[in-house]
Design a protein around this motif. Structure first.
Motif, PDB file in Angstrom:
ATOM      1  N   LEU A 102      43.016 -34.380  33.538  1.00  0.00           N
ATOM      2  CA  LEU A 102      42.808 -35.210  34.718  1.00  0.00           C
ATOM      3  C   LEU A 102      44.117 -35.865  35.152  1.00  0.00           C
ATOM      4  CD1 LEU A 102      40.859 -36.458  36.779  1.00  0.00           C
ATOM      5  CD2 LEU A 102      40.482 -38.311  35.153  1.00  0.00           C
ATOM      6  N   GLU A 103      44.892 -36.353  34.205  1.00  0.00           N
ATOM      7  CA  GLU A 103      46.167 -36.977  34.543  1.00  0.00           C
ATOM      8  C   GLU A 103      47.133 -35.974  35.161  1.00  0.00           C
ATOM      9  OE1 GLU A 103      47.245 -38.590  30.744  1.00  0.00           O
ATOM     10  OE2 GLU A 103      46.348 -40.539  31.182  1.00  0.00           O
ATOM     11  N   LYS A 104      47.154 -34.748  34.644  1.00  0.00           N
ATOM     12  CA  LYS A 104      48.066 -33.718  35.161  1.00  0.00           C
ATOM     13  C   LYS A 104      47.677 -33.270  36.563  1.00  0.00           C
ATOM     14  CE  LYS A 104      49.471 -31.528  30.838  1.00  0.00           C
ATOM     15  NZ  LYS A 104      49.375 -30.289  30.052  1.00  0.00           N
ATOM     16  N   ARG A 105      46.384 -33.147  36.813  1.00  0.00           N
ATOM     17  CA  ARG A 105      45.929 -32.531  38.053  1.00  0.00           C
ATOM     18  C   ARG A 105      45.383 -33.521  39.075  1.00  0.00           C
ATOM     19  NH1 ARG A 105      42.298 -27.655  36.289  1.00  0.00           N
ATOM     20  NH2 ARG A 105      43.529 -26.303  37.595  1.00  0.00           N
ATOM     21  N   ALA A 106      45.541 -34.802  38.836  1.00  0.00           N
ATOM     22  CA  ALA A 106      45.030 -35.810  39.770  1.00  0.00           C
ATOM     23  C   ALA A 106      45.739 -35.721  41.119  1.00  0.00           C
ATOM     24  CB  ALA A 106      45.193 -37.201  39.177  1.00  0.00           C
ATOM     25  N   GLU A 107      46.996 -35.322  41.121  1.00  0.00           N
ATOM     26  CA  GLU A 107      47.758 -35.214  42.363  1.00  0.00           C
ATOM     27  C   GLU A 107      47.162 -34.153  43.294  1.00  0.00           C
ATOM     28  OE1 GLU A 107      52.272 -34.143  43.827  1.00  0.00           O
ATOM     29  OE2 GLU A 107      51.935 -34.706  41.747  1.00  0.00           O
ATOM     30  N   GLU A 108      46.581 -33.119  42.728  1.00  0.00           N
ATOM     31  CA  GLU A 108      46.005 -32.040  43.530  1.00  0.00           C
ATOM     32  C   GLU A 108      44.852 -32.536  44.404  1.00  0.00           C
ATOM     33  OE1 GLU A 108      44.870 -28.809  41.011  1.00  0.00           O
ATOM     34  OE2 GLU A 108      46.856 -28.662  40.103  1.00  0.00           O
ATOM     35  N   VAL A 109      44.179 -33.577  43.974  1.00  0.00           N
ATOM     36  CA  VAL A 109      43.047 -34.104  44.735  1.00  0.00           C
ATOM     37  C   VAL A 109      43.509 -34.651  46.072  1.00  0.00           C
ATOM     38  CG1 VAL A 109      41.253 -35.871  44.757  1.00  0.00           C
ATOM     39  CG2 VAL A 109      41.746 -34.628  42.655  1.00  0.00           C
ATOM     40  N   PHE A 110      44.662 -35.306  46.076  1.00  0.00           N
ATOM     41  CA  PHE A 110      45.159 -35.952  47.281  1.00  0.00           C
ATOM     42  C   PHE A 110      46.207 -35.131  48.015  1.00  0.00           C
ATOM     43  CE2 PHE A 110      43.798 -39.341  44.382  1.00  0.00           C
ATOM     44  CZ  PHE A 110      42.808 -39.887  45.166  1.00  0.00           C
ATOM     45  N   CYS A 111      46.448 -33.940  47.575  1.00  0.00           N
ATOM     46  CA  CYS A 111      47.442 -33.075  48.201  1.00  0.00           C
ATOM     47  C   CYS A 111      46.933 -32.636  49.570  1.00  0.00           C
ATOM     48  CB  CYS A 111      47.715 -31.863  47.323  1.00  0.00           C
ATOM     49  SG  CYS A 111      48.999 -30.796  47.959  1.00  0.00           S
TER      50      CYS A 111
ATOM     51  N   SER B 258      33.173 -41.325  22.274  1.00  0.00           N
ATOM     52  CA  SER B 258      32.712 -40.142  21.548  1.00  0.00           C
ATOM     53  C   SER B 258      31.245 -40.266  21.163  1.00  0.00           C
ATOM     54  CB  SER B 258      33.575 -39.936  20.312  1.00  0.00           C
ATOM     55  OG  SER B 258      33.122 -38.839  19.571  1.00  0.00           O
ATOM     56  N   THR B 259      30.856 -41.417  20.701  1.00  0.00           N
ATOM     57  CA  THR B 259      29.454 -41.600  20.331  1.00  0.00           C
ATOM     58  C   THR B 259      28.563 -41.731  21.567  1.00  0.00           C
ATOM     59  OG1 THR B 259      29.809 -43.983  20.114  1.00  0.00           O
ATOM     60  CG2 THR B 259      29.955 -42.675  18.109  1.00  0.00           C
ATOM     61  N   GLN B 260      29.081 -42.360  22.611  1.00  0.00           N
ATOM     62  CA  GLN B 260      28.280 -42.532  23.826  1.00  0.00           C
ATOM     63  C   GLN B 260      27.972 -41.190  24.486  1.00  0.00           C
ATOM     64  OE1 GLN B 260      30.075 -45.068  26.771  1.00  0.00           O
ATOM     65  NE2 GLN B 260      28.559 -44.560  28.324  1.00  0.00           N
ATOM     66  N   TYR B 261      28.991 -40.332  24.621  1.00  0.00           N
ATOM     67  CA  TYR B 261      28.810 -39.059  25.316  1.00  0.00           C
ATOM     68  C   TYR B 261      28.565 -37.892  24.362  1.00  0.00           C
ATOM     69  CZ  TYR B 261      30.458 -41.526  29.441  1.00  0.00           C
ATOM     70  OH  TYR B 261      30.590 -42.404  30.484  1.00  0.00           O
ATOM     71  N   GLN B 262      28.619 -38.145  23.070  1.00  0.00           N
ATOM     72  CA  GLN B 262      28.411 -37.125  22.033  1.00  0.00           C
ATOM     73  C   GLN B 262      29.359 -35.936  22.202  1.00  0.00           C
ATOM     74  OE1 GLN B 262      24.255 -36.194  21.991  1.00  0.00           O
ATOM     75  NE2 GLN B 262      23.678 -38.191  21.190  1.00  0.00           N
ATOM     76  N   VAL B 263      30.636 -36.290  22.360  1.00  0.00           N
ATOM     77  CA  VAL B 263      31.713 -35.303  22.482  1.00  0.00           C
ATOM     78  C   VAL B 263      32.811 -35.716  21.511  1.00  0.00           C
ATOM     79  CG1 VAL B 263      33.400 -34.295  24.070  1.00  0.00           C
ATOM     80  CG2 VAL B 263      31.160 -34.943  24.910  1.00  0.00           C
ATOM     81  N   HIS B 264      33.485 -34.738  20.927  1.00  0.00           N
ATOM     82  CA  HIS B 264      34.538 -35.043  19.962  1.00  0.00           C
ATOM     83  C   HIS B 264      35.706 -35.748  20.652  1.00  0.00           C
ATOM     84  CE1 HIS B 264      37.573 -34.428  16.811  1.00  0.00           C
ATOM     85  NE2 HIS B 264      36.517 -34.343  16.003  1.00  0.00           N
ATOM     86  N   GLN B 265      36.386 -36.615  19.897  1.00  0.00           N
ATOM     87  CA  GLN B 265      37.479 -37.413  20.442  1.00  0.00           C
ATOM     88  C   GLN B 265      38.619 -36.551  20.978  1.00  0.00           C
ATOM     89  OE1 GLN B 265      38.765 -40.269  17.544  1.00  0.00           O
ATOM     90  NE2 GLN B 265      36.706 -41.112  17.268  1.00  0.00           N
ATOM     91  N   SER B 266      38.926 -35.459  20.288  1.00  0.00           N
ATOM     92  CA  SER B 266      40.015 -34.592  20.753  1.00  0.00           C
ATOM     93  C   SER B 266      39.655 -33.931  22.082  1.00  0.00           C
ATOM     94  CB  SER B 266      40.347 -33.531  19.702  1.00  0.00           C
ATOM     95  OG  SER B 266      39.236 -32.683  19.485  1.00  0.00           O
ATOM     96  N   GLN B 267      38.382 -33.645  22.275  1.00  0.00           N
ATOM     97  CA  GLN B 267      37.944 -33.052  23.542  1.00  0.00           C
ATOM     98  C   GLN B 267      38.095 -34.067  24.678  1.00  0.00           C
ATOM     99  OE1 GLN B 267      36.740 -29.653  23.930  1.00  0.00           O
ATOM    100  NE2 GLN B 267      37.482 -30.340  25.896  1.00  0.00           N
ATOM    101  N   ILE B 268      37.778 -35.311  24.402  1.00  0.00           N
ATOM    102  CA  ILE B 268      37.941 -36.364  25.408  1.00  0.00           C
ATOM    103  C   ILE B 268      39.418 -36.510  25.770  1.00  0.00           C
ATOM    104  CG2 ILE B 268      37.688 -38.834  25.854  1.00  0.00           C
ATOM    105  CD1 ILE B 268      35.174 -38.777  24.107  1.00  0.00           C
ATOM    106  N   LEU B 269      40.286 -36.463  24.763  1.00  0.00           N
ATOM    107  CA  LEU B 269      41.728 -36.544  25.030  1.00  0.00           C
ATOM    108  C   LEU B 269      42.205 -35.369  25.889  1.00  0.00           C
ATOM    109  CD1 LEU B 269      43.297 -37.800  21.681  1.00  0.00           C
ATOM    110  CD2 LEU B 269      43.305 -38.932  23.894  1.00  0.00           C
ATOM    111  N   ASN B 270      41.702 -34.168  25.596  1.00  0.00           N
ATOM    112  CA  ASN B 270      42.084 -32.993  26.405  1.00  0.00           C
ATOM    113  C   ASN B 270      41.669 -33.166  27.853  1.00  0.00           C
ATOM    114  OD1 ASN B 270      43.232 -31.662  24.262  1.00  0.00           O
ATOM    115  ND2 ASN B 270      41.395 -30.488  23.778  1.00  0.00           N
ATOM    116  N   TRP B 271      40.444 -33.607  28.084  1.00  0.00           N
ATOM    117  CA  TRP B 271      39.962 -33.798  29.452  1.00  0.00           C
ATOM    118  C   TRP B 271      40.748 -34.888  30.166  1.00  0.00           C
ATOM    119  CZ3 TRP B 271      34.086 -33.871  27.945  1.00  0.00           C
ATOM    120  CH2 TRP B 271      33.670 -32.576  27.650  1.00  0.00           C
ATOM    121  N   LYS B 272      41.095 -35.932  29.434  1.00  0.00           N
ATOM    122  CA  LYS B 272      41.877 -37.031  30.018  1.00  0.00           C
ATOM    123  C   LYS B 272      43.258 -36.526  30.435  1.00  0.00           C
ATOM    124  CE  LYS B 272      43.918 -41.469  28.776  1.00  0.00           C
ATOM    125  NZ  LYS B 272      44.116 -42.427  27.693  1.00  0.00           N
ATOM    126  N   GLN B 273      43.893 -35.737  29.580  1.00  0.00           N
ATOM    127  CA  GLN B 273      45.211 -35.197  29.902  1.00  0.00           C
ATOM    128  C   GLN B 273      45.147 -34.245  31.093  1.00  0.00           C
ATOM    129  OE1 GLN B 273      46.425 -33.500  26.188  1.00  0.00           O
ATOM    130  NE2 GLN B 273      47.067 -35.469  25.313  1.00  0.00           N
TER     131      GLN B 273
END
Length: 99
Positions: free
Chosen positions: A48-57, A31-46
């Motif tokens: 990415l986890e949900k849609r990672a399969e689409e990359v290799f489909c 959060s401090t490194q990228y200057q983004v709120h922690q909840s926003q980082i969690l949303n982006w992480k989730q």
């Protein structure tokens, strides 16, 4: 004083989400490194986890769009309508109709 809303690009979001997935640093450090709120980082992480399969489909659901035959038919139809309207407007005899 209002805070201006920031819009992050897809590349930045992916970089932050991948850093969160690695787990090398804590959310607070990211959060401090990228200057983004922690909840926003969690949303982006989730996301990415949900849609990672689409990359290799292998099955792409891309819309092929209209075929050449369809486009040529549409061009023919529009040309016919233009000719008809030119003749119909010519019969009216209005000066503004003839351009």
């Amino acid at each position: 004083m209002s805070i201006k809303r920031r819009n992050h690009g897809a590349g930045f979001k992916a970089k932050v989400a991948l850093a969160a997935l690695k787990g090398d640093k804590t959310l607070a450090a990211l959060s401090t490194q990228y200057q983004v709120h922690q909840s926003q980082i969690l949303n982006w992480k989730q996301q990415l986890e949900k849609r990672a399969e689409e990359v290799f489909c292998s099955e792409r659901k891309a819309d092929p769009g209209p075929t050449v035959k369809d486009m040529q038919a549409k061009i023919g139809q529009l040309a016919l309508e233009n000719d008809f309207l030119a003749v119909a407007l010519g019969r009216i005899g209005d000066v503004s109709a003839k351009r």
